[in-house]
Design a protein around this motif. Structure first.
Motif, PDB file in Angstrom:
ATOM      1  N   LEU A  25      20.099  -4.175 -14.776  1.00 17.37           N
ATOM      2  CA  LEU A  25      19.482  -4.068 -13.455  1.00 17.37           C
ATOM      3  C   LEU A  25      20.390  -4.689 -12.393  1.00 17.37           C
ATOM      4  N   ASP A  26      20.606  -3.959 -11.287  1.00 15.57           N
ATOM      5  CA  ASP A  26      21.425  -4.484 -10.199  1.00 15.57           C
ATOM      6  C   ASP A  26      20.571  -5.295  -9.236  1.00 15.57           C
ATOM      7  N   PHE A  27      21.225  -6.117  -8.407  1.00 18.67           N
ATOM      8  CA  PHE A  27      20.510  -7.037  -7.517  1.00 18.67           C
ATOM      9  C   PHE A  27      19.680  -6.298  -6.466  1.00 18.67           C
ATOM     10  N   VAL A  28      20.198  -5.225  -5.903  1.00 22.66           N
ATOM     11  CA  VAL A  28      19.474  -4.496  -4.854  1.00 22.66           C
ATOM     12  C   VAL A  28      18.183  -3.907  -5.407  1.00 22.66           C
ATOM     13  N   THR A  29      18.255  -3.281  -6.562  1.00 13.42           N
ATOM     14  CA  THR A  29      17.043  -2.719  -7.179  1.00 13.42           C
ATOM     15  C   THR A  29      16.046  -3.816  -7.513  1.00 13.42           C
ATOM     16  N   ALA A  30      16.539  -4.923  -8.066  1.00 18.97           N
ATOM     17  CA  ALA A  30      15.651  -6.022  -8.455  1.00 18.97           C
ATOM     18  C   ALA A  30      14.924  -6.600  -7.252  1.00 18.97           C
ATOM     19  N   ALA A  31      15.619  -6.736  -6.129  1.00 17.86           N
ATOM     20  CA  ALA A  31      14.998  -7.316  -4.933  1.00 17.86           C
ATOM     21  C   ALA A  31      13.940  -6.398  -4.338  1.00 17.86           C
ATOM     22  N   GLY A  32      13.979  -5.125  -4.669  1.00 17.00           N
ATOM     23  CA  GLY A  32      12.975  -4.197  -4.158  1.00 17.00           C
ATOM     24  C   GLY A  32      11.835  -3.941  -5.113  1.00 17.00           C
ATOM     25  N   LEU A  33      11.775  -4.687  -6.200  1.00 16.24           N
ATOM     26  CA  LEU A  33      10.824  -4.397  -7.266  1.00 16.24           C
ATOM     27  C   LEU A  33       9.604  -5.307  -7.261  1.00 16.24           C
ATOM     28  N   ILE A  34       9.775  -6.548  -6.840  1.00 13.47           N
ATOM     29  CA  ILE A  34       8.779  -7.575  -7.145  1.00 13.47           C
ATOM     30  C   ILE A  34       7.464  -7.348  -6.415  1.00 13.47           C
ATOM     31  N   VAL A  35       7.488  -7.260  -5.101  1.00 18.35           N
ATOM     32  CA  VAL A  35       6.251  -7.228  -4.315  1.00 18.35           C
ATOM     33  C   VAL A  35       5.554  -5.877  -4.414  1.00 18.35           C
ATOM     34  N   THR A  36       6.268  -4.808  -4.098  1.00 22.91           N
ATOM     35  CA  THR A  36       5.592  -3.506  -4.034  1.00 22.91           C
ATOM     36  C   THR A  36       5.156  -3.021  -5.414  1.00 22.91           C
ATOM     37  N   TYR A  37       6.050  -3.087  -6.368  1.00 20.10           N
ATOM     38  CA  TYR A  37       5.697  -2.641  -7.717  1.00 20.10           C
ATOM     39  C   TYR A  37       4.771  -3.637  -8.401  1.00 20.10           C
ATOM     40  N   GLY A  38       4.983  -4.934  -8.156  1.00 23.31           N
ATOM     41  CA  GLY A  38       4.068  -5.929  -8.710  1.00 23.31           C
ATOM     42  C   GLY A  38       2.655  -5.752  -8.185  1.00 23.31           C
ATOM     43  N   THR A  39       2.531  -5.499  -6.877  1.00 24.52           N
ATOM     44  CA  THR A  39       1.220  -5.262  -6.273  1.00 24.52           C
ATOM     45  C   THR A  39       0.559  -4.023  -6.861  1.00 24.52           C
ATOM     46  N   SER A  40       1.323  -2.951  -6.967  1.00 25.63           N
ATOM     47  CA  SER A  40       0.743  -1.682  -7.407  1.00 25.63           C
ATOM     48  C   SER A  40       0.354  -1.714  -8.879  1.00 25.63           C
ATOM     49  N   LEU A  41       1.162  -2.356  -9.729  1.00 23.84           N
ATOM     50  CA  LEU A  41       0.789  -2.445 -11.132  1.00 23.84           C
ATOM     51  C   LEU A  41      -0.442  -3.330 -11.307  1.00 23.84           C
ATOM     52  N   HIS A  42      -0.488  -4.456 -10.597  1.00 29.64           N
ATOM     53  CA  HIS A  42      -1.681  -5.307 -10.646  1.00 29.64           C
ATOM     54  C   HIS A  42      -2.913  -4.527 -10.210  1.00 29.64           C
ATOM     55  N   ALA A  43      -2.775  -3.741  -9.143  1.00 27.97           N
ATOM     56  CA  ALA A  43      -3.911  -2.966  -8.629  1.00 27.97           C
ATOM     57  C   ALA A  43      -4.395  -1.940  -9.644  1.00 27.97           C
ATOM     58  N   LEU A  44      -3.484  -1.139 -10.148  1.00 27.24           N
ATOM     59  CA  LEU A  44      -3.871  -0.015 -11.001  1.00 27.24           C
ATOM     60  C   LEU A  44      -4.235  -0.447 -12.416  1.00 27.24           C
ATOM     61  N   LYS A  45      -3.544  -1.454 -12.933  1.00 27.27           N
ATOM     62  CA  LYS A  45      -3.792  -1.898 -14.301  1.00 27.27           C
ATOM     63  C   LYS A  45      -4.887  -2.953 -14.367  1.00 27.27           C
ATOM     64  N   ASP A  46      -4.730  -4.039 -13.612  1.00 24.64           N
ATOM     65  CA  ASP A  46      -5.651  -5.175 -13.725  1.00 24.64           C
ATOM     66  C   ASP A  46      -6.956  -4.952 -12.971  1.00 24.64           C
ATOM     67  N   ARG A  47      -6.889  -4.359 -11.785  1.00 23.01           N
ATOM     68  CA  ARG A  47      -8.070  -4.247 -10.944  1.00 23.01           C
ATOM     69  C   ARG A  47      -8.823  -2.930 -11.153  1.00 23.01           C
ATOM     70  N   ALA A  48      -8.107  -1.823 -11.325  1.00 22.87           N
ATOM     71  CA  ALA A  48      -8.781  -0.521 -11.504  1.00 22.87           C
ATOM     72  C   ALA A  48      -8.961  -0.145 -12.963  1.00 22.87           C
ATOM     73  N   ASP A  49      -8.202  -0.768 -13.860  1.00 21.61           N
ATOM     74  CA  ASP A  49      -8.232  -0.396 -15.273  1.00 21.61           C
ATOM     75  C   ASP A  49      -8.072   1.116 -15.419  1.00 21.61           C
ATOM     76  N   MET A  50      -7.075   1.657 -14.706  1.00 23.89           N
ATOM     77  CA  MET A  50      -6.881   3.104 -14.683  1.00 23.89           C
ATOM     78  C   MET A  50      -6.437   3.608 -16.046  1.00 23.89           C
ATOM     79  N   GLN A  51      -6.989   4.749 -16.449  1.00 20.69           N
ATOM     80  CA  GLN A  51      -6.733   5.316 -17.765  1.00 20.69           C
ATOM     81  C   GLN A  51      -5.943   6.626 -17.660  1.00 20.69           C
ATOM     82  N   PRO A  52      -5.175   6.960 -18.709  1.00 18.37           N
ATOM     83  CA  PRO A  52      -4.471   8.245 -18.708  1.00 18.37           C
ATOM     84  C   PRO A  52      -5.437   9.404 -18.483  1.00 18.37           C
ATOM     85  N   GLY A  53      -5.009  10.354 -17.668  1.00 18.65           N
ATOM     86  CA  GLY A  53      -5.833  11.523 -17.384  1.00 18.65           C
ATOM     87  C   GLY A  53      -6.715  11.377 -16.170  1.00 18.65           C
TER      88      GLY A  53
END
Length: 324
Positions: free
Chosen positions: A112-140
């Motif tokens: 992983l390069d530094f530029v990609t890593a710096a763009g990953l934490i907040v937006t992707y962390g927020t979205s994964l927490h939302a969809l996985k932890d809060r919505a418990d979204m399922q395949p389909g």
């Protein structure tokens, strides 16, 4: 060292570039030489004193950083000088070096390069927490993402696909929706010239959306909620549209749905182990090519004001990165 400083509250044009003393690592801290710092919409608010976090002046914007460990404070274990790391700093990232708690630091994979890593934490962390932890979204299940071309919206589209959802990307222009199709969106909806509620209903065969991801708020929230399906989950992520909507609660009753708050910043403090597990999942997906963070533009530190102005004008597709 060089740092971008907010010395008075105001717009991006009020920021200053200054020479300040390099930080010294305190107990339990590491000093990281910042190679890249990610900017987000909330950075345009925090410099105006309009965000829930209110640092004392002067401070630097930038909540996510990637770089190399430069020095270690007393009691730090498991890290060494030269290690490649990424971290959520809340603020203070747009500078050449930052002292930060060891607990906030996450080792980076070599791929992983530094530029990609710096763009990953907040937006992707927020979205994964939302969809996985809060919505418990399922395949389909069906996921509708409002503001789908922005930072968290882009991340939600990609993560939704990685989790097996059918993704409807919703945005305000055709060029933004074209960008979303490139991210893997199954369907697109232009809410500038289409009725959001009606079209979401049409795209789901009248049954409604299972999960709605809303970082926009304002006038979009209620019509989106009216298109939610039975036992759907409406994720309250933010209010980039500028207004906090007042939702008729009878809609939640009639739909049998949940209106779910997503406060990623507090999640880090209250559930650190789950946060680290989520970051591990994201890093695996990036290395495996299942998600490919889109970097809108990389700016030099001296052009941080221009970068934040582009975010404020809604010109950004994906992430904006600053390199000291």
């Amino acid at each position: 060292m060089k740092a971008v400083l907010c010395t008075q509250f105001g717009g991006p044009e009020t920021l200053e570039v200054a020479d300040i003393e390099s930080p010294v690592a305190g107990p339990g801290e590491v000093v990281v030489a910042v190679r890249a710092a990610g900017l987000n919409f909330f950075d345009t608010l925090i410099i105006q004193n309009k965000y829930q976090f209110k640092p004392d002046l002067p401070f630097s914007p930038g909540a996510e950083i990637a770089g190399e460990v430069k020095s270690l404070g007393d009691g730090v274990e498991g890290l060494k000088v030269g290690d490649r790391v990424m971290a959520y700093s809340v603020w203070g990232g747009v500078r050449a070096e930052i002292a930060i708690s060891q607990e906030a630091v996450i080792p980076m994979p070599d791929a992983l390069d530094f530029v990609t890593a710096a763009g990953l934490i907040v937006t992707y962390g927020t979205s994964l927490h939302a969809l996985k932890d809060r919505a418990d979204m399922q395949p389909g299940e069906t996921l509708a993402v409002l503001g789908a071309s922005g930072g968290v919206g882009q991340a939600a589209v990609e993560i939704g696909k990685a989790m097996g959802a059918r993704v409807i990307a919703c945005a305000s222009s055709d060029d933004k929706l074209e960008f979303c199709r490139g991210l893997g969106a199954d369907e697109t909806l232009n809410y500038s010239d289409e009725d959001l509620k009606v079209r979401l209903k049409e795209l789901t065969g009248g049954s409604g959306v299972d999960v709605i991801y809303d970082p926009v708020g304002a006038e979009l929230a209620e019509p989106a909620l009216r298109a939610i399906g039975w036992k759907g989950r409406f994720l309250v992520v933010g209010f980039a549209g500028g207004g906090i909507p007042k939702i008729p609660l009878n809609l939640a009753l009639l739909k049998g749905c949940q209106i779910v708050g997503v406060f990623w910043g507090d999640h880090l403090v209250r559930e650190p182990d789950r946060h680290r597990a989520n970051m591990s999942q994201l890093l695996d997906w990036v290395v495996d090519g299942k998600i490919k963070p889109h970097i809108h533009k990389v700016y030099p530190l001296e052009e941080t004001s221009d970068a934040l102005m582009a975010i404020a004008r809604r010109e950004v597709r994906g992430k904006v990165i600053v390199t000291p």
